[in-house]
Scaffold this motif. Structure first.
Motif, PDB file in Angstrom:
ATOM      1  N   THR A 121       0.855  -1.179   0.000  1.00  0.00           N
ATOM      2  CA  THR A 121       0.000   0.000   0.000  1.00  0.00           C
ATOM      3  C   THR A 121       0.891   1.229   0.000  1.00  0.00           C
ATOM      4  O   THR A 121       1.769   1.375   0.863  1.00  0.00           O
ATOM      5  CB  THR A 121      -0.924   0.015   1.239  1.00  0.00           C
ATOM      6  OG1 THR A 121      -1.633  -1.230   1.293  1.00  0.00           O
ATOM      7  CG2 THR A 121      -1.894   1.165   1.190  1.00  0.00           C
ATOM      8  N   ASN A 124      -1.035   7.847  -0.980  1.00  0.00           N
ATOM      9  CA  ASN A 124      -1.610   8.548  -2.129  1.00  0.00           C
ATOM     10  C   ASN A 124      -1.720  10.034  -1.841  1.00  0.00           C
ATOM     11  O   ASN A 124      -1.852  10.423  -0.685  1.00  0.00           O
ATOM     12  CB  ASN A 124      -2.986   7.967  -2.465  1.00  0.00           C
ATOM     13  CG  ASN A 124      -2.866   6.620  -3.141  1.00  0.00           C
ATOM     14  OD1 ASN A 124      -2.105   6.469  -4.075  1.00  0.00           O
ATOM     15  ND2 ASN A 124      -3.610   5.635  -2.650  1.00  0.00           N
ATOM     16  N   ASN A 151      -3.452  -1.096 -10.074  1.00  0.00           N
ATOM     17  CA  ASN A 151      -4.595  -0.295 -10.508  1.00  0.00           C
ATOM     18  C   ASN A 151      -4.333   1.145 -10.117  1.00  0.00           C
ATOM     19  O   ASN A 151      -4.079   1.438  -8.939  1.00  0.00           O
ATOM     20  CB  ASN A 151      -5.899  -0.775  -9.866  1.00  0.00           C
ATOM     21  CG  ASN A 151      -6.317  -2.133 -10.375  1.00  0.00           C
ATOM     22  OD1 ASN A 151      -6.105  -2.458 -11.537  1.00  0.00           O
ATOM     23  ND2 ASN A 151      -6.912  -2.927  -9.503  1.00  0.00           N
ATOM     24  N   SER A 153      -5.661   5.355 -10.695  1.00  0.00           N
ATOM     25  CA  SER A 153      -6.752   6.244 -11.115  1.00  0.00           C
ATOM     26  C   SER A 153      -6.203   7.652 -11.228  1.00  0.00           C
ATOM     27  O   SER A 153      -5.392   8.084 -10.401  1.00  0.00           O
ATOM     28  CB  SER A 153      -7.886   6.240 -10.085  1.00  0.00           C
ATOM     29  OG  SER A 153      -8.359   4.943  -9.889  1.00  0.00           O
ATOM     30  N   THR A 163      -3.818   8.126  -8.097  1.00  0.00           N
ATOM     31  CA  THR A 163      -4.138   7.353  -6.902  1.00  0.00           C
ATOM     32  C   THR A 163      -3.842   5.893  -7.227  1.00  0.00           C
ATOM     33  O   THR A 163      -4.260   5.385  -8.269  1.00  0.00           O
ATOM     34  CB  THR A 163      -5.620   7.509  -6.526  1.00  0.00           C
ATOM     35  OG1 THR A 163      -5.888   8.893  -6.300  1.00  0.00           O
ATOM     36  CG2 THR A 163      -5.954   6.717  -5.287  1.00  0.00           C
ATOM     37  N   GLU A 165      -4.155   1.962  -6.035  1.00  0.00           N
ATOM     38  CA  GLU A 165      -4.710   0.948  -5.138  1.00  0.00           C
ATOM     39  C   GLU A 165      -3.559   0.057  -4.695  1.00  0.00           C
ATOM     40  O   GLU A 165      -2.505   0.035  -5.326  1.00  0.00           O
ATOM     41  CB  GLU A 165      -5.766   0.130  -5.875  1.00  0.00           C
ATOM     42  CG  GLU A 165      -7.012   0.905  -6.219  1.00  0.00           C
ATOM     43  CD  GLU A 165      -8.045   0.050  -6.917  1.00  0.00           C
ATOM     44  OE1 GLU A 165      -7.977  -1.194  -6.827  1.00  0.00           O
ATOM     45  OE2 GLU A 165      -8.915   0.636  -7.567  1.00  0.00           O
TER      46      GLU A 165
END
Length: 174
Positions: A121, A124, A151, A153, A163, A165
């Protein structure tokens, strides 16, 4: 008209001697050149087995580092990822090893190796160029880690940040 003093028969004799000298010199150069090349070939032939052994041991060492040990991969992966993140300008918030793979392994495993997964993780938002540097560092490292899930965005208010994931990597361990 003045006579130059050299006659055609004299010139023919000089040319005849010059041609024989050139043929003789060429033959000597070929003989000694071939001898020199044979000596070099013998020397290379004698050195070649030693260089093959050194080359093979370097390949074996690299192969040993390509796969992590089962006992140490959970301490090695965070250390490696932290180094890559710092050099790429990315912050890692969490690394979770309790994740299973996203389906089966992407490569048929070699006997004696198992596939382990980790979920990473990131903090972000992430600058897109920094994310690319981080992904490239993961993909080009030893021991080999492979990104299996990513992934991202787009952020509407920022044209250079995204961002991300949690991403998943796989690593083979022995």
């Amino acid at each position: 008209m003045k006579n130059s003093g050299i006659k055609a028969t004299s010139l023919r004799a000089i040319m005849f001697v010059a041609v024989f000298l050139l043929i003789g010199i060429s033959a000597a150069v070929l003989y000694y050149g071939q001898d020199f090349i044979n000596k070099l070939a013998t020397e290379v032939h004698n050195i070649s087995p030693a260089s093959e052994t050194n080359s093979n041991s370097a390949a074996i060492n690299k192969a040993n580092y390509a796969v992590a040990l089962n006992q140490t991969y959970q301490s090695q992966i965070p250390k490696d990822l932290s180094k890559y993140a710092a050099s790429a300008g990315v912050t890692i918030e969490n690394i979770d090893f309790a994740v299973s793979g996203t389906g089966s392994a992407t490569v048929v495993p070699i006997e004696g190796l198992t596939v382990k997964y980790a979920k990473i993780t990131l903090a972000n938002p992430v600058k897109f160029t920094n994310l690319i540097k981080f992904v490239k560092a993961i993909e080009n490292n030893l021991p080999v880690m492979k990104l299996t899930k990513l992934n991202i965005s787009r952020i509407q208010t920022s044209k250079d940040s995204v961002t991300v994931e949690p991403l998943t990597i796989e690593e083979y361990v022995r």
